[in-house]
Design a protein around this motif. Sequence first.
Motif, PDB file in Angstrom:
ATOM      1  N   THR A 128      76.967  41.036 107.659  1.00 42.92           N
ATOM      2  CA  THR A 128      77.916  41.893 106.931  1.00 42.92           C
ATOM      3  C   THR A 128      78.400  43.038 107.813  1.00 42.92           C
ATOM      4  O   THR A 128      79.613  43.344 107.872  1.00 42.92           O
ATOM      5  CB  THR A 128      77.255  42.431 105.661  1.00 42.92           C
ATOM      6  N   GLU A 129      77.475  43.675 108.491  1.00 39.54           N
ATOM      7  CA  GLU A 129      77.862  44.794 109.370  1.00 39.54           C
ATOM      8  C   GLU A 129      78.778  44.303 110.487  1.00 39.54           C
ATOM      9  O   GLU A 129      79.728  44.986 110.885  1.00 39.54           O
ATOM     10  CB  GLU A 129      76.605  45.442 109.946  1.00 39.54           C
ATOM     11  N   HIS A 130      78.469  43.139 111.049  1.00 38.10           N
ATOM     12  CA  HIS A 130      79.296  42.590 112.114  1.00 38.10           C
ATOM     13  C   HIS A 130      80.730  42.397 111.653  1.00 38.10           C
ATOM     14  O   HIS A 130      81.676  42.799 112.352  1.00 38.10           O
ATOM     15  CB  HIS A 130      78.671  41.271 112.589  1.00 38.10           C
ATOM     16  N   TRP A 131      80.927  41.837 110.476  1.00 39.06           N
ATOM     17  CA  TRP A 131      82.278  41.576 110.004  1.00 39.06           C
ATOM     18  C   TRP A 131      82.959  42.845 109.474  1.00 39.06           C
ATOM     19  O   TRP A 131      84.189  42.919 109.461  1.00 39.06           O
ATOM     20  CB  TRP A 131      82.253  40.488 108.924  1.00 39.06           C
ATOM     21  N   GLN A 132      82.177  43.829 109.108  1.00 42.83           N
ATOM     22  CA  GLN A 132      82.802  45.118 108.744  1.00 42.83           C
ATOM     23  C   GLN A 132      83.464  45.747 109.957  1.00 42.83           C
ATOM     24  O   GLN A 132      84.518  46.379 109.840  1.00 42.83           O
ATOM     25  CB  GLN A 132      81.744  46.062 108.159  1.00 42.83           C
ATOM     26  N   ARG A 133      82.865  45.491 111.120  1.00 47.27           N
ATOM     27  CA  ARG A 133      83.477  46.027 112.341  1.00 47.27           C
ATOM     28  C   ARG A 133      84.676  45.192 112.773  1.00 47.27           C
ATOM     29  O   ARG A 133      85.664  45.734 113.265  1.00 47.27           O
ATOM     30  CB  ARG A 133      82.435  46.049 113.465  1.00 47.27           C
ATOM     31  N   LEU A 134      84.576  43.834 112.598  1.00 46.23           N
ATOM     32  CA  LEU A 134      85.666  42.972 113.048  1.00 46.23           C
ATOM     33  C   LEU A 134      86.870  43.024 112.118  1.00 46.23           C
ATOM     34  O   LEU A 134      88.001  42.767 112.546  1.00 46.23           O
ATOM     35  CB  LEU A 134      85.168  41.522 113.144  1.00 46.23           C
ATOM     36  N   ALA A 135      86.680  43.335 110.860  1.00 44.54           N
ATOM     37  CA  ALA A 135      87.797  43.355 109.903  1.00 44.54           C
ATOM     38  C   ALA A 135      87.818  44.699 109.195  1.00 44.54           C
ATOM     39  O   ALA A 135      87.456  44.809 108.012  1.00 44.54           O
ATOM     40  CB  ALA A 135      87.647  42.213 108.905  1.00 44.54           C
ATOM     41  N   PRO A 136      88.267  45.735 109.903  1.00 47.16           N
ATOM     42  CA  PRO A 136      88.266  47.056 109.277  1.00 47.16           C
ATOM     43  C   PRO A 136      89.318  47.190 108.177  1.00 47.16           C
ATOM     44  O   PRO A 136      89.246  48.103 107.365  1.00 47.16           O
ATOM     45  CB  PRO A 136      88.576  47.980 110.464  1.00 47.16           C
ATOM     46  N   THR A 137      90.300  46.242 108.145  1.00 47.69           N
ATOM     47  CA  THR A 137      91.346  46.339 107.121  1.00 47.69           C
ATOM     48  C   THR A 137      90.884  45.813 105.771  1.00 47.69           C
ATOM     49  O   THR A 137      91.621  45.905 104.790  1.00 47.69           O
ATOM     50  CB  THR A 137      92.591  45.560 107.559  1.00 47.69           C
ATOM     51  N   HIS A 138      89.687  45.216 105.706  1.00 47.33           N
ATOM     52  CA  HIS A 138      89.162  44.674 104.458  1.00 47.33           C
ATOM     53  C   HIS A 138      87.826  45.324 104.147  1.00 47.33           C
ATOM     54  O   HIS A 138      87.119  45.812 105.048  1.00 47.33           O
ATOM     55  CB  HIS A 138      88.968  43.149 104.550  1.00 47.33           C
ATOM     56  N   ARG A 139      87.492  45.329 102.863  1.00 44.29           N
ATOM     57  CA  ARG A 139      86.207  45.895 102.456  1.00 44.29           C
ATOM     58  C   ARG A 139      85.193  44.740 102.392  1.00 44.29           C
ATOM     59  O   ARG A 139      85.212  43.907 101.477  1.00 44.29           O
ATOM     60  CB  ARG A 139      86.321  46.572 101.094  1.00 44.29           C
ATOM     61  N   ILE A 140      84.373  44.708 103.421  1.00 46.42           N
ATOM     62  CA  ILE A 140      83.335  43.671 103.479  1.00 46.42           C
ATOM     63  C   ILE A 140      82.095  44.233 102.816  1.00 46.42           C
ATOM     64  O   ILE A 140      81.486  45.184 103.323  1.00 46.42           O
ATOM     65  CB  ILE A 140      83.038  43.253 104.930  1.00 46.42           C
ATOM     66  N   GLU A 141      81.702  43.651 101.695  1.00 44.31           N
ATOM     67  CA  GLU A 141      80.560  44.155 100.950  1.00 44.31           C
ATOM     68  C   GLU A 141      79.546  43.014 100.729  1.00 44.31           C
ATOM     69  O   GLU A 141      79.893  41.831 100.759  1.00 44.31           O
ATOM     70  CB  GLU A 141      81.013  44.702  99.593  1.00 44.31           C
ATOM     71  N   MET A 142      78.303  43.416 100.488  1.00 45.53           N
ATOM     72  CA  MET A 142      77.254  42.431 100.240  1.00 45.53           C
ATOM     73  C   MET A 142      76.522  42.815  98.965  1.00 45.53           C
ATOM     74  O   MET A 142      76.185  43.972  98.756  1.00 45.53           O
ATOM     75  CB  MET A 142      76.266  42.369 101.404  1.00 45.53           C
ATOM     76  N   GLU A 143      76.271  41.798  98.151  1.00 45.31           N
ATOM     77  CA  GLU A 143      75.522  41.998  96.901  1.00 45.31           C
ATOM     78  C   GLU A 143      74.208  41.233  97.022  1.00 45.31           C
ATOM     79  O   GLU A 143      74.184  40.023  97.229  1.00 45.31           O
ATOM     80  CB  GLU A 143      76.327  41.477  95.712  1.00 45.31           C
ATOM     81  N   TRP A 144      73.114  41.971  96.907  1.00 47.06           N
ATOM     82  CA  TRP A 144      71.780  41.402  97.109  1.00 47.06           C
ATOM     83  C   TRP A 144      71.144  41.103  95.753  1.00 47.06           C
ATOM     84  O   TRP A 144      71.068  41.968  94.900  1.00 47.06           O
ATOM     85  CB  TRP A 144      70.920  42.412  97.898  1.00 47.06           C
ATOM     86  N   ALA A 145      70.719  39.847  95.555  1.00 45.35           N
ATOM     87  CA  ALA A 145      70.096  39.452  94.278  1.00 45.35           C
ATOM     88  C   ALA A 145      68.744  38.805  94.532  1.00 45.35           C
ATOM     89  O   ALA A 145      68.302  37.964  93.760  1.00 45.35           O
ATOM     90  CB  ALA A 145      71.007  38.503  93.514  1.00 45.35           C
ATOM     91  N   PHE A 146      68.102  39.228  95.612  1.00 43.88           N
ATOM     92  CA  PHE A 146      66.790  38.652  95.941  1.00 43.88           C
ATOM     93  C   PHE A 146      65.701  39.461  95.263  1.00 43.88           C
ATOM     94  O   PHE A 146      65.740  40.689  95.230  1.00 43.88           O
ATOM     95  CB  PHE A 146      66.561  38.665  97.451  1.00 43.88           C
ATOM     96  N   ASP A 147      64.683  38.779  94.760  1.00 35.66           N
ATOM     97  CA  ASP A 147      63.512  39.462  94.219  1.00 35.66           C
ATOM     98  C   ASP A 147      62.553  39.867  95.325  1.00 35.66           C
ATOM     99  O   ASP A 147      61.783  40.821  95.170  1.00 35.66           O
ATOM    100  CB  ASP A 147      62.767  38.558  93.225  1.00 35.66           C
TER     101      ASP A 147
END
Length: 519
Positions: free
Chosen positions: A382-401
């Motif tokens: 997620t962090e990698h693609w946040q840097r590569l695509a700054p024009t989009h909001r790259i977010e991650m939703e964690w649903a792991f127990d």
Amino acid sequence: MFKRKLYLFAGASSVALVVVLLAAAVSAQITRQNLSQSTMAQTLLIEHQQLSSISYRLFKQLTDGLIFGQTANQAEVRNKKEQIDESLSNIRRLELTQRESLGAEATRGSVEDTEDLALLITQIIEEFQSIAASGSDVPLSRQERVRTLLEVTIDNQFREAINDAVSRQSNVVAAINARIDTLNTAIVWFTAAFGLLGLPLIVLACRWLINQLYPPLQTISSGAEALAQGNYDHRLPDTLDQEFLPIVQSFNSMGRQLQEHKLMAERSRKQLEFEVEQRTKELMDANNKLTDIDNRRRQFLADLSHELRTPLTVIRGEAQVTLRQPIVTEDASRQTLESILSQAVGLSRLVDDLLLLARADSGQLVIEPQWIDMASWLRQQTEHWQRLAPTHRIEMEWAFDDEGAQLYGDEQRLTQVIAILVNNAVKYSDPNTRVMVKASQSATDFRISVIDQGPGISPSDLPYIFERFVRINRSIEGSGLGLAIARTIAEAHHGELSVDSVVGRGSTFTLTLPREPQP
């Protein structure tokens, strides 16, 4: 039951035949006895006639002896006496036999009169001898004794005795013949009566037997005809005579078997038609698939040619332009080399992608699995693609127990899958829109979904988006191999890549991977 009827018919016929045979035997026996008695009576009649003839000849010879002397014809006289004695002996024997056969009433006087006749003949012979021995000189014609002997004794007494015997035997013969005629008439009338009475009875008995036999045979014949016409559910009734029950049981069993065979044949025919229809449909589907594959192959070759032509054209054009310049500056040369390098890198990436797909098709795609810390790895992506695509909001939703959840897989290849999915989400969605990387888990697998807010995918295009060189929007750069490579890597991990899209609302690509190592 029918056997009893046959026995009854045979018994009645046998009784009638026995009656006829007994009647014929009795008639034959009576007729034989009557014929025997008639023959005996005829013989007696002949014997009396012969006795009369011999006696008269003897009397003539004795008369000749009186006339011509005692020595005349003495040999013949003795012969005649012997014949008379023999004839009398035969007559006595036959009359005794006749009396035993016919009874004393029917033969009254026969035996007694014969003895009187024999005595009379003896007296006549002795009288001739006495006259001859007297030696009288009186002429014979004047002797009263001779006249009495010839006229009274011979002409009257002897003739009457012979005539009575002959008449008596004639009456016996007539009586026997009358009995024979009566018997023959009785036989004729008995035969006529038996024929008149027996013939209708025989006809009625035969008709009764035929009526008893014909209906079962007609029933069996009708049943056989029904089976021959294909009516296999036809059954014979079990109300026929007991003798026909084995035939009825065998017939009905055959009908059931034929009906079962017909049903089996019908089921087999329907099954065969269904299977033929299925195979035909499968063949049509396979033919359509082969046609589609051939079309895609053609499209693949065309797209591959296009993908290769574009960078090669750029490389050739840059080189030709640079070579035409008499003097090339360092900046121009560097720019040309950078352009060629960029196109060469694109070609190399395309060749690598094609090589990966070719290895997957041939079963030679090798993955190097290891345990991956899912939380750390997903945050890194997620962090990698946040840097590569700054024009989009790259977010991650964690649903792991479990923050320490791990996955056994090839980290480099899975990173390539996430890169393809996120890169497509960025390319096909507008700037400043959100791209969600959502992770979840279950007891058996992990799910990683990349959700965009792009235009979505048409339902008609959804079946083809994982095919090679398929690009929904050709205005966007790309080789069209990304999703095909992503699905290939997912399947190599015994996982699945699926898509859910709504036109105008975006698309969701879900990567499902097993949690535990797969054999």
